[in-house]
Scaffold this motif. Sequence first.
Motif, PDB file in Angstrom:
ATOM      1  N   LYS A   1      26.087  31.175  27.409  1.00 39.78           N
ATOM      2  CA  LYS A   1      25.484  32.232  28.274  1.00 39.78           C
ATOM      3  C   LYS A   1      23.869  31.853  28.099  1.00 39.78           C
ATOM      4  O   LYS A   1      23.443  31.232  27.092  1.00 39.78           O
ATOM      5  CB  LYS A   1      26.101  33.512  27.725  1.00 39.78           C
ATOM      6  N   ALA A   2      23.238  32.660  28.819  1.00 38.07           N
ATOM      7  CA  ALA A   2      21.826  32.331  28.761  1.00 38.07           C
ATOM      8  C   ALA A   2      21.495  32.838  27.436  1.00 38.07           C
ATOM      9  O   ALA A   2      20.431  32.302  27.099  1.00 38.07           O
ATOM     10  CB  ALA A   2      21.163  33.273  30.027  1.00 38.07           C
ATOM     11  N   GLU A   3      21.839  33.655  27.093  1.00 43.83           N
ATOM     12  CA  GLU A   3      21.378  34.372  25.686  1.00 43.83           C
ATOM     13  C   GLU A   3      21.706  33.540  24.499  1.00 43.83           C
ATOM     14  O   GLU A   3      21.344  33.738  23.441  1.00 43.83           O
ATOM     15  CB  GLU A   3      21.994  35.670  25.488  1.00 43.83           C
ATOM     16  N   ASP A   4      22.453  32.395  24.996  1.00 40.49           N
ATOM     17  CA  ASP A   4      22.653  31.475  23.883  1.00 40.49           C
ATOM     18  C   ASP A   4      21.540  30.319  23.698  1.00 40.49           C
ATOM     19  O   ASP A   4      21.481  29.589  22.694  1.00 40.49           O
ATOM     20  CB  ASP A   4      24.073  30.595  23.991  1.00 40.49           C
ATOM     21  N   THR A   5      20.484  30.511  24.670  1.00 35.08           N
ATOM     22  CA  THR A   5      19.208  29.615  24.635  1.00 35.08           C
ATOM     23  C   THR A   5      18.632  29.958  23.265  1.00 35.08           C
ATOM     24  O   THR A   5      18.090  30.847  23.136  1.00 35.08           O
ATOM     25  CB  THR A   5      18.590  29.855  25.672  1.00 35.08           C
ATOM     26  N   ALA A   6      18.358  28.833  22.644  1.00 31.94           N
ATOM     27  CA  ALA A   6      17.769  28.829  21.192  1.00 31.94           C
ATOM     28  C   ALA A   6      17.425  27.516  20.630  1.00 31.94           C
ATOM     29  O   ALA A   6      18.216  26.456  21.173  1.00 31.94           O
ATOM     30  CB  ALA A   6      18.462  29.789  20.170  1.00 31.94           C
ATOM     31  N   LEU A   7      16.797  27.489  19.837  1.00 35.29           N
ATOM     32  CA  LEU A   7      16.626  26.262  18.903  1.00 35.29           C
ATOM     33  C   LEU A   7      17.701  26.389  17.839  1.00 35.29           C
ATOM     34  O   LEU A   7      17.858  27.380  16.864  1.00 35.29           O
ATOM     35  CB  LEU A   7      15.190  26.007  18.198  1.00 35.29           C
ATOM     36  N   TYR A   8      18.607  25.565  17.581  1.00 34.66           N
ATOM     37  CA  TYR A   8      19.663  25.543  16.607  1.00 34.66           C
ATOM     38  C   TYR A   8      19.579  24.777  15.405  1.00 34.66           C
ATOM     39  O   TYR A   8      19.232  23.588  15.580  1.00 34.66           O
ATOM     40  CB  TYR A   8      21.009  25.195  17.262  1.00 34.66           C
ATOM     41  N   TYR A   9      19.292  25.387  14.256  1.00 35.10           N
ATOM     42  CA  TYR A   9      19.023  24.683  12.893  1.00 35.10           C
ATOM     43  C   TYR A   9      20.380  24.625  12.267  1.00 35.10           C
ATOM     44  O   TYR A   9      21.407  25.409  12.340  1.00 35.10           O
ATOM     45  CB  TYR A   9      18.246  25.410  12.211  1.00 35.10           C
ATOM     46  N   CYS A  10      20.436  23.262  11.558  1.00 36.04           N
ATOM     47  CA  CYS A  10      21.621  23.137  10.568  1.00 36.04           C
ATOM     48  C   CYS A  10      20.793  23.557   9.392  1.00 36.04           C
ATOM     49  O   CYS A  10      19.803  23.076   8.893  1.00 36.04           O
ATOM     50  CB  CYS A  10      21.779  21.805  10.523  1.00 36.04           C
TER      51      CYS A  10
ATOM     52  N   ASP B   1      27.273  31.664   3.121  1.00 33.57           N
ATOM     53  CA  ASP B   1      26.212  32.663   3.384  1.00 33.57           C
ATOM     54  C   ASP B   1      25.592  33.096   2.177  1.00 33.57           C
ATOM     55  O   ASP B   1      24.845  34.075   2.072  1.00 33.57           O
ATOM     56  CB  ASP B   1      27.249  34.059   3.566  1.00 33.57           C
ATOM     57  N   LEU B   2      25.266  32.023   1.206  1.00 37.39           N
ATOM     58  CA  LEU B   2      24.284  32.359   0.299  1.00 37.39           C
ATOM     59  C   LEU B   2      22.781  31.850   1.123  1.00 37.39           C
ATOM     60  O   LEU B   2      22.986  31.637   2.111  1.00 37.39           O
ATOM     61  CB  LEU B   2      24.412  31.315  -0.916  1.00 37.39           C
ATOM     62  N   ALA B   3      21.742  32.041   0.332  1.00 37.77           N
ATOM     63  CA  ALA B   3      20.417  31.653   0.902  1.00 37.77           C
ATOM     64  C   ALA B   3      20.479  30.443   1.342  1.00 37.77           C
ATOM     65  O   ALA B   3      21.001  29.319   0.748  1.00 37.77           O
ATOM     66  CB  ALA B   3      19.487  32.067  -0.051  1.00 37.77           C
ATOM     67  N   PHE B   4      19.661  30.047   2.318  1.00 41.51           N
ATOM     68  CA  PHE B   4      19.411  28.770   2.899  1.00 41.51           C
ATOM     69  C   PHE B   4      18.394  27.923   2.342  1.00 41.51           C
ATOM     70  O   PHE B   4      17.178  28.393   2.893  1.00 41.51           O
ATOM     71  CB  PHE B   4      19.599  28.957   4.442  1.00 41.51           C
ATOM     72  N   ASP B   5      18.391  26.855   1.593  1.00 42.50           N
ATOM     73  CA  ASP B   5      17.346  26.321   1.131  1.00 42.50           C
ATOM     74  C   ASP B   5      16.989  25.134   1.604  1.00 42.50           C
ATOM     75  O   ASP B   5      16.003  24.561   1.168  1.00 42.50           O
ATOM     76  CB  ASP B   5      17.836  25.928  -0.401  1.00 42.50           C
ATOM     77  N   GLN B   6      17.611  24.645   2.447  1.00 46.08           N
ATOM     78  CA  GLN B   6      17.258  23.641   3.215  1.00 46.08           C
ATOM     79  C   GLN B   6      17.537  23.759   4.812  1.00 46.08           C
ATOM     80  O   GLN B   6      18.634  24.221   5.169  1.00 46.08           O
ATOM     81  CB  GLN B   6      18.096  22.055   2.788  1.00 46.08           C
ATOM     82  N   TRP B   7      16.448  23.133   5.450  1.00 48.97           N
ATOM     83  CA  TRP B   7      16.759  23.353   7.047  1.00 48.97           C
ATOM     84  C   TRP B   7      16.509  22.087   7.746  1.00 48.97           C
ATOM     85  O   TRP B   7      15.655  21.477   7.068  1.00 48.97           O
ATOM     86  CB  TRP B   7      15.769  24.546   7.490  1.00 48.97           C
ATOM     87  N   GLY B   8      17.045  21.858   8.836  1.00 40.49           N
ATOM     88  CA  GLY B   8      16.854  20.818   9.758  1.00 40.49           C
ATOM     89  C   GLY B   8      15.669  21.124  10.513  1.00 40.49           C
ATOM     90  O   GLY B   8      15.071  22.017  10.446  1.00 40.49           O
ATOM     91  N   GLN B   9      15.451  20.256  11.408  1.00 42.06           N
ATOM     92  CA  GLN B   9      14.165  20.422  12.281  1.00 42.06           C
ATOM     93  C   GLN B   9      14.605  21.325  13.742  1.00 42.06           C
ATOM     94  O   GLN B   9      14.090  21.616  14.483  1.00 42.06           O
ATOM     95  CB  GLN B   9      13.508  19.127  12.782  1.00 42.06           C
ATOM     96  N   GLY B  10      15.991  21.115  13.797  1.00 42.95           N
ATOM     97  CA  GLY B  10      16.494  21.910  15.096  1.00 42.95           C
ATOM     98  C   GLY B  10      16.775  21.049  16.173  1.00 42.95           C
ATOM     99  O   GLY B  10      16.141  20.012  16.546  1.00 42.95           O
ATOM    100  N   THR B  11      17.832  21.635  16.942  1.00 39.09           N
ATOM    101  CA  THR B  11      17.987  20.905  18.285  1.00 39.09           C
ATOM    102  C   THR B  11      18.197  22.115  19.235  1.00 39.09           C
ATOM    103  O   THR B  11      18.747  23.002  19.288  1.00 39.09           O
ATOM    104  CB  THR B  11      19.241  20.054  18.244  1.00 39.09           C
ATOM    105  N   MET B  12      17.487  21.578  20.478  1.00 38.94           N
ATOM    106  CA  MET B  12      17.198  23.040  21.347  1.00 38.94           C
ATOM    107  C   MET B  12      18.502  22.874  22.438  1.00 38.94           C
ATOM    108  O   MET B  12      18.653  21.829  23.038  1.00 38.94           O
ATOM    109  CB  MET B  12      15.938  22.692  22.281  1.00 38.94           C
ATOM    110  N   VAL B  13      18.723  24.119  22.642  1.00 42.34           N
ATOM    111  CA  VAL B  13      19.992  24.439  23.813  1.00 42.34           C
ATOM    112  C   VAL B  13      19.413  25.244  24.920  1.00 42.34           C
ATOM    113  O   VAL B  13      18.916  26.543  24.340  1.00 42.34           O
ATOM    114  CB  VAL B  13      21.172  25.080  22.973  1.00 42.34           C
ATOM    115  N   ILE B  14      19.475  24.930  25.898  1.00 44.12           N
ATOM    116  CA  ILE B  14      18.925  25.768  27.083  1.00 44.12           C
ATOM    117  C   ILE B  14      19.985  25.982  27.986  1.00 44.12           C
ATOM    118  O   ILE B  14      20.724  24.910  28.583  1.00 44.12           O
ATOM    119  CB  ILE B  14      17.670  24.998  27.820  1.00 44.12           C
ATOM    120  N   VAL B  15      20.318  27.434  28.082  1.00 38.66           N
ATOM    121  CA  VAL B  15      21.578  27.508  29.021  1.00 38.66           C
ATOM    122  C   VAL B  15      20.757  28.032  30.554  1.00 38.66           C
ATOM    123  O   VAL B  15      20.292  29.416  30.357  1.00 38.66           O
ATOM    124  CB  VAL B  15      22.399  28.570  28.568  1.00 38.66           C
TER     125      VAL B  15
END
Lengths: 121, 104
Positions: A87-96, A105-119
């Motif tokens: 859906k359009a509302e899924d448009t976002a930068l997705y981080y691993c 579901d513990l705190a997130f101590d490492q993040w990737g740079q993300g991959t962009m999804v545009i719907v």
Amino acid sequence: EVKLVESGGGVIRPGGSLRLSCVASGFNVDDYGLSWVRQSPGKRPEWVAGVGWNEISMNYAASVRGRFTVSRSNVKRSLYLRMTSLKAEDTALYYCVRAQGRDYDLAFDQWGQGTMVIVSS
Amino acid sequence: DIVLTQSPGTLSLSPGERATLSCKTSETISGKYLAWYQQKPGQAPRLLISGASNRVTGIPHRFSGGGSGTDFTLTIGRLEPEDFAVYYCQLPGTFGRGTKIEVK
């Protein structure tokens, strides 16, 4: 050095499908939960889905449950997100992201740079 | 679902001043799961505090977290130029709307 590298983003029409991948390095993936967190421009981050160290325990945000499927392969040191009925509302930068322990579901101590999804049509 | 309410939305301060950020939860929680993140433009969020008060390795000592029950705080002792950013509190499954610290 801990690294999380996402791939698979792109422009997709509403109703379409996409598969995101994340490759982890620099740590023993068997010891950590992994999740996907997304963020639209100017908005707060939103946890999307996560899977525990054992590749079995997993959960989803209500907004994506039934449409997205999360999985991981410790052998391949990888996390995946299969996204359908986009859906359009899924448009976002997705981080691993890496959790601080074996649960997703513990705190997130490492993040990737993300991959962009545009719907968009 | 638990709701996180952060205040203020924006904090206008000068370098060297003390910053106090609030995060209130809609239900009493165990601080074990409360985390704070910093995000700068164009960057991924960075974990500062986990377990409400445990500073992550490498985070400067001017950052401290506290609180219990439904009221939690992030305090920055003396603001450095690099601290002007957006700060989020987080529980499993949810993030607050954030507090932006801007230069006064």
